[in-house]
Design an enzyme around this catalytic site. Structure first.
Site, PDB file in Angstrom:
ATOM      1  N   LYS A  66       0.816  -1.222   0.000  1.00  0.00           N
ATOM      2  CA  LYS A  66       0.000   0.000   0.000  1.00  0.00           C
ATOM      3  C   LYS A  66       0.850   1.273   0.000  1.00  0.00           C
ATOM      4  O   LYS A  66       0.472   2.250  -0.628  1.00  0.00           O
ATOM      5  CB  LYS A  66      -1.063  -0.008   1.100  1.00  0.00           C
ATOM      6  CG  LYS A  66      -0.537  -0.029   2.501  1.00  0.00           C
ATOM      7  CD  LYS A  66      -1.670  -0.233   3.506  1.00  0.00           C
ATOM      8  CE  LYS A  66      -1.120  -0.653   4.849  1.00  0.00           C
ATOM      9  NZ  LYS A  66      -0.068   0.192   5.427  1.00  0.00           N
ATOM     10  N   ARG A  81      -7.356   2.295  11.099  1.00  0.00           N
ATOM     11  CA  ARG A  81      -7.121   0.853  11.238  1.00  0.00           C
ATOM     12  C   ARG A  81      -8.063   0.224  12.253  1.00  0.00           C
ATOM     13  O   ARG A  81      -8.060  -0.998  12.416  1.00  0.00           O
ATOM     14  CB  ARG A  81      -5.699   0.618  11.748  1.00  0.00           C
ATOM     15  CG  ARG A  81      -4.635   0.409  10.695  1.00  0.00           C
ATOM     16  CD  ARG A  81      -3.308   0.464  11.432  1.00  0.00           C
ATOM     17  NE  ARG A  81      -2.262  -0.320  10.849  1.00  0.00           N
ATOM     18  CZ  ARG A  81      -1.319   0.157  10.026  1.00  0.00           C
ATOM     19  NH1 ARG A  81      -1.344   1.393   9.633  1.00  0.00           N
ATOM     20  NH2 ARG A  81      -0.356  -0.632   9.605  1.00  0.00           N
ATOM     21  N   ARG A 125      11.502  -8.147   2.733  1.00  0.00           N
ATOM     22  CA  ARG A 125      11.704  -6.723   3.016  1.00  0.00           C
ATOM     23  C   ARG A 125      12.583  -6.535   4.255  1.00  0.00           C
ATOM     24  O   ARG A 125      13.400  -5.624   4.318  1.00  0.00           O
ATOM     25  CB  ARG A 125      10.346  -6.047   3.223  1.00  0.00           C
ATOM     26  CG  ARG A 125      10.454  -4.550   3.454  1.00  0.00           C
ATOM     27  CD  ARG A 125       9.101  -3.877   3.397  1.00  0.00           C
ATOM     28  NE  ARG A 125       8.409  -3.938   4.671  1.00  0.00           N
ATOM     29  CZ  ARG A 125       7.180  -3.456   4.876  1.00  0.00           C
ATOM     30  NH1 ARG A 125       6.500  -2.927   3.881  1.00  0.00           N
ATOM     31  NH2 ARG A 125       6.621  -3.529   6.059  1.00  0.00           N
ATOM     32  N   ARG A 128      13.834  -3.162   8.846  1.00  0.00           N
ATOM     33  CA  ARG A 128      12.778  -2.566   9.668  1.00  0.00           C
ATOM     34  C   ARG A 128      12.584  -3.386  10.931  1.00  0.00           C
ATOM     35  O   ARG A 128      12.489  -4.611  10.877  1.00  0.00           O
ATOM     36  CB  ARG A 128      11.460  -2.556   8.868  1.00  0.00           C
ATOM     37  CG  ARG A 128      10.947  -1.166   8.607  1.00  0.00           C
ATOM     38  CD  ARG A 128       9.711  -1.200   7.762  1.00  0.00           C
ATOM     39  NE  ARG A 128       8.498  -1.461   8.536  1.00  0.00           N
ATOM     40  CZ  ARG A 128       7.290  -1.098   8.140  1.00  0.00           C
ATOM     41  NH1 ARG A 128       7.126  -0.446   7.015  1.00  0.00           N
ATOM     42  NH2 ARG A 128       6.240  -1.391   8.863  1.00  0.00           N
ATOM     43  N   ARG A 174       1.068  -8.651  13.382  1.00  0.00           N
ATOM     44  CA  ARG A 174       0.490  -7.524  12.631  1.00  0.00           C
ATOM     45  C   ARG A 174      -0.609  -8.011  11.680  1.00  0.00           C
ATOM     46  O   ARG A 174      -1.632  -7.346  11.509  1.00  0.00           O
ATOM     47  CB  ARG A 174       1.597  -6.780  11.865  1.00  0.00           C
ATOM     48  CG  ARG A 174       2.443  -5.927  12.814  1.00  0.00           C
ATOM     49  CD  ARG A 174       3.805  -5.579  12.251  1.00  0.00           C
ATOM     50  NE  ARG A 174       3.728  -4.831  11.022  1.00  0.00           N
ATOM     51  CZ  ARG A 174       4.644  -4.895  10.051  1.00  0.00           C
ATOM     52  NH1 ARG A 174       5.697  -5.687  10.176  1.00  0.00           N
ATOM     53  NH2 ARG A 174       4.513  -4.178   8.978  1.00  0.00           N
TER      54      ARG A 174
HETATM   55  P1  AMP Z   1       2.637   0.760   8.509  1.00  0.00           P
HETATM   56  O1  AMP Z   1       3.852   1.374   7.920  1.00  0.00           O
HETATM   57  O2  AMP Z   1       1.359   1.355   7.972  1.00  0.00           O
HETATM   58  O3  AMP Z   1       2.642  -0.742   8.429  1.00  0.00           O
HETATM   59  O4  AMP Z   1       2.662   1.116  10.078  1.00  0.00           O
HETATM   60  C1  AMP Z   1       3.732   0.703  10.905  1.00  0.00           C
HETATM   61  C2  AMP Z   1       3.313   0.697  12.373  1.00  0.00           C
HETATM   62  O5  AMP Z   1       2.922   2.023  12.759  1.00  0.00           O
HETATM   63  C3  AMP Z   1       2.113  -0.176  12.710  1.00  0.00           C
HETATM   64  O6  AMP Z   1       2.453  -1.533  12.886  1.00  0.00           O
HETATM   65  C4  AMP Z   1       1.629   0.488  14.002  1.00  0.00           C
HETATM   66  O7  AMP Z   1       2.474   0.162  15.088  1.00  0.00           O
HETATM   67  C5  AMP Z   1       1.843   1.961  13.693  1.00  0.00           C
HETATM   68  N1  AMP Z   1       0.636   2.547  13.049  1.00  0.00           N
HETATM   69  C6  AMP Z   1       0.540   3.036  11.779  1.00  0.00           C
HETATM   70  N2  AMP Z   1      -0.706   3.486  11.530  1.00  0.00           N
HETATM   71  C7  AMP Z   1      -1.427   3.276  12.662  1.00  0.00           C
HETATM   72  C8  AMP Z   1      -2.776   3.497  13.026  1.00  0.00           C
HETATM   73  N3  AMP Z   1      -3.666   4.033  12.171  1.00  0.00           N
HETATM   74  N4  AMP Z   1      -3.156   3.160  14.288  1.00  0.00           N
HETATM   75  C9  AMP Z   1      -2.281   2.634  15.159  1.00  0.00           C
HETATM   76  N5  AMP Z   1      -1.001   2.367  14.884  1.00  0.00           N
HETATM   77  C10 AMP Z   1      -0.556   2.678  13.643  1.00  0.00           C
END
Ligand code: AMP
Length: 192
Positions: free
Chosen positions: A14, A89, A128, A134, A145
């Site tokens: 995404k 989310r 990745r 990461r 996750r």
């Molecule tokens: P992402 O890059 O979108 O996979 O986000 C990485 C991490 O950031 C997630 O695993 C959460 O720990 C945190 N995170 C990102 N967006 C949210 C959200 N909308 N609500 C809560 N935690 C978030």
């Protein structure tokens, strides 16, 4: 004017697709994950708080995340539209976003869901992890996750489906191929 979300499980691509949509439609892409990562890197108070949750693969609490999104959506560059990536989310975040938008007499136009099966996602994310290092890309955290996505974020998708603004795109395939599908899906949704 386009106000959009892109939703998908971790590893569905995404972030990559959000960047491309943002360029092609000239709307700003707002990734909550990227904002958190920038704060972690800069060792800001927000970053220190968020890191605890991110490293465990947990959601950062709504109290922190919602405020951050509210502040970001009050900036001038979103006036011509935006693409949210990774927010909302949880269904509580959906309610919060509805409130923010309602204040400006706004609502979402399109919600795009990228789909892919869990085993493909785990495979991609482990790849990745090797490339980017990461800290939340190891197998136990990846599976956690994914579980959270199924437990919490699929309910978000269902809410938008009920509203009739959800469009689903198969996220399996080459990056360009998926971008073509995504752009077609957006066009079709905007024409509907
Ligand atoms: P992402 O890059 O979108 O996979 O986000 C990485 C991490 O950031 C997630 O695993 C959460 O720990 C945190 N995170 C990102 N967006 C949210 C959200 N909308 N609500 C809560 N935690 C978030």
């Amino acid at each position: 004017m386009t106000r959009m979300l892109i939703i998908g499980p971790p590893g569905s691509g995404k972030g990559t697709q959000a960047e491309r949509i943002s360029e092609r439609l000239s709307v700003v892409a707002i990734s909550t994950g990227d904002i958190f990562r920038a704060n972690v890197k800069g060792e800001t108070p927000l970053g220190v708080e968020a890191k605890k949750y991110m490293d465990a693969g947990d959601f950062v609490p709504d109290s922190v995340t919602n405020k951050m999104v509210r502040d970001r959506l009050s900036e001038a560059d979103v006036e011509t539209g935006f693409l949210l990536d990774g927010y909302p989310r949880t269904t509580a975040q959906v309610d919060y976003l509805d409130e923010i938008l309602a204040k400006g007499d706004e609502k979402l136009d399109v919600v795009l869901q990228l789909t892919a099966d869990d085993e493909e996602l785990v495979h991609r994310l482990l790849g990745r992890a090797k490339e980017t290092g990461r800290s939340d890309d190891n197998e136990a955290v990846i599976r956690h996750r994914l579980d959270l996505y199924h437990e919490q974020t699929e309910a978000v998708v269902a809410k938008y489906a009920e509203r009739g603004i959800l469009t689903q795109v198969d996220g399996i395939g080459g990056i360009d191929e998926v971008t073509d599908r995504v752009m077609q899906a957006i066009k079709a949704a905007q024409a509907a």
